[in-house]
Design an enzyme around this catalytic site. Structure first.
Site: not given
Length: 543
Positions: A398, A369, A281
């Site tokens: 994640k 991640y 993002t």
């Protein structure tokens, strides 16, 4: 003490006046008769001799810290050796625990403390701590008394020697106290619990608490509703970290750091319990290293220690990832997130070495991640758990592969030691049911109250209620994933009246037709009543 190189000791005596030793004298040669009383510009007021010009920057510390009455500045052997390596002090042994979370680290500075700039930099980086390590130089200790300053200086040298001996044997294991160094609940932080300078922020010298105390969580409330919501942190538990975008100037495309600071502060003051920055993002992949550093520093400075922070440090090279991890730690991050961002396919041994090197770069907890759609590398649960067993500060995962069974698999294979976060929007409910402790999504930046309701339903175990809420949210979730997070979230923020600029090329802004579609979705969610528990259960009953 004769084997110590020349060092300085300043003792305060009233405003703008301090005692210091004559140039050329070692610490063990100082006597009452040869002390000099000097002003802030090192002009001699009493005594005979010349003061060391390197002591001038001590004036900035006295000026900033009313509690400091003594400064001891040394280049002791083992301290200087660590400084040569650009390695901060690690507190990982009982005898050195008086230094826990009390040693700042200044990695990037001119290196010779003789001018005004160095005084400002060192004083700011020291903040409210008692000790600062200066890369390629030595250490500086402050004390309320000469006795305190001297004892701390001796303890620092012992700690540095222990660290060098331990580093020669193997990787130092982090020290984990039985109390949280940065509590995520309780009263608002004071100046003593916040990070310090926005220019050269102090770096913690001890391990941040493990994931159970350092999870990035957020209540994701909109600013206009934050004041009326009385739900407490303890009532909510883990939830959703907020993911700020990176604003750019609409005219030049350059970073808009004031807008980033405002956006971050708004997210925190709205009640967020965590900020996750510099991921997809935040368009991290399209930032230069200078820009990445500026976004990291500005965001962490805006947060100011009020909530936990997770910094994405992914880079194509291990060296670049390590550098970013150190920058994040130096500016006060709570944890870092590492995506194996690769161009060439890596072997298991290469992946293991990469994660270990990044984890060793700081004492911060690490979130692994796994996002094969972005990185091209898929790390199955067995690989994730094996890495975590080898890397003591790898405490969080994640999981964004889209495999719903992986959350429970990681939890069970790690015996519950790994905290698993969901990064796949369509799997929100399945992830919570399978043991995920949180959900990493940018969507709450646009419609926070719906996500709070979904979380409440999921954690209450009410499948009917949760399904009813998720059914209303799925179109938006699919939209922002389908059109790309930076494009969709920035367009949504513009619709919400927040000017954050265009995405960074090669990305293009969301096309006009899709902006109109997103506007309709947000307007519907704003006006549509959120299904409550009673209504959902009634609707789910057979006719």
């Amino acid at each position: 003490m004769r084997d110590w190189p020349a060092r300085s000791a300043h003792m305060a005596r009233g405003p703008a006046r301090t005692y210091t030793q004559c140039l050329g004298l070692g610490f063990d040669e100082i006597t009452e008769d040869n002390l000099l009383l000097v002003d802030e510009d090192l002009r001699v007021l009493e005594g005979e001799g010349m003061p060391s010009p390197a002591n001038r920057f001590h004036s900035w510390i006295y000026r900033a810290r009313a509690d400091v009455n003594c400064v001891v500045h040394t280049h002791a052997l083992h301290t200087a050796a660590l400084a040569m390596l650009e390695v901060p002090l690690v507190v990982s042994q009982m005898d050195t625990t008086p230094l826990y979370d009390d040693v700042a680290f200044l990695e990037d500075w001119p290196g010779v403390p003789v001018g005004n700039e160095e005084g400002e930099i060192i004083s700011a980086a020291l903040g409210d701590k008692r000790v600062i390590f200066l890369a390629h130089h030595g250490q500086l200790v402050t004390g309320a008394t000469v006795e305190e300053g001297c004892n701390l200086a001796l303890l620092i040298e012992r700690a540095a020697r222990l660290q060098l001996l331990a580093m020669a044997a193997r990787t130092i294991k982090p020290f984990r106290p039985s109390w949280p160094a940065r509590p995520t609940t309780g009263p608002p932080p004071t100046a003593a619990t916040r990070r310090t300078s926005p220019t050269t922020r102090a770096r913690p010298s001890a391990a941040t608490p493990t994931a159970s105390r350092a999870r990035c969580t957020s209540d994701s409330r909109d600013t206009d509703s934050a004041a009326s919501d009385e739900t407490t942190t303890a009532d909510r538990g883990d939830l959703l970290p907020r993911h700020p975008v990176t604003p750019f100037s609409p005219e030049t495309g350059a970073l808009d750091l004031p807008a980033l600071r405002r956006l971050t502060d708004d997210l925190v003051t709205a009640g967020s319990h965590g900020i996750a920055l510099l991921g997809s993002t935040g368009e991290s992949a399209y930032l230069s290293e200078t820009e990445w550093d500026a976004v990291c520093e500005t965001t962490l400075d805006a947060v100011a220690g009020r909530v936990p922070t997770m910094v994405g440090v992914a880079h194509y090279s291990t060296e670049g990832t390590v550098r970013r991890a150190r920058v994040a730690a130096r500016h006060g991050a709570t944890a870092i997130m590492v995506l194996p961002q690769v161009y060439c396919k890596l072997t298991d041994a290469e992946l293991a070495r990469h994660f270990a090197a990044v984890a060793d770069a700081s004492d911060l907890p690490v979130m692994l991640y796994n996002n094969p759609g972005t990185s091209g590398v898929d790390l199955p649960p067995e690989t994730v758990v094996t890495l975590a067993r080898r890397i003591s500060n790898l405490t969080m995962v994640k999981e964004s592969s889209g495999g719903a069974t992986r959350f429970r698999a990681i939890h069970e294979l790690s015996d519950g030691a790994l905290s698993v976060y969901n990064g796949s929007n369509p799997l929100a409910l399945e992830a919570f049911h399978a043991g995920a402790v949180g959900w990493c999504t940018a969507a709450p930046c646009l419609t926070a109250r719906w996500w709070l309701e979904l979380y409440a339903a999921a954690t209450a175990g009410d499948q009917v209620w949760a399904d009813a809420v998720l059914a209303e949210l799925l179109p938006l979730l699919r939209f922002i994933v389908g059109y790309g997070l930076p494009r969709a979230i920035k367009a949504g923020l513009e619709i919400r009246g927040r000017a954050v600029g265009r995405p960074r090329p090669p990305l293009l802004p969301l096309p006009g037709a899709q902006v109109a579609e997103l506007r309709r979705m947000l307007e519907r969610l704003d006006t549509h009543p959120i299904p409550d528990q009673a209504a959902s259960r009634a609707a789910g009953q057979p006719a």
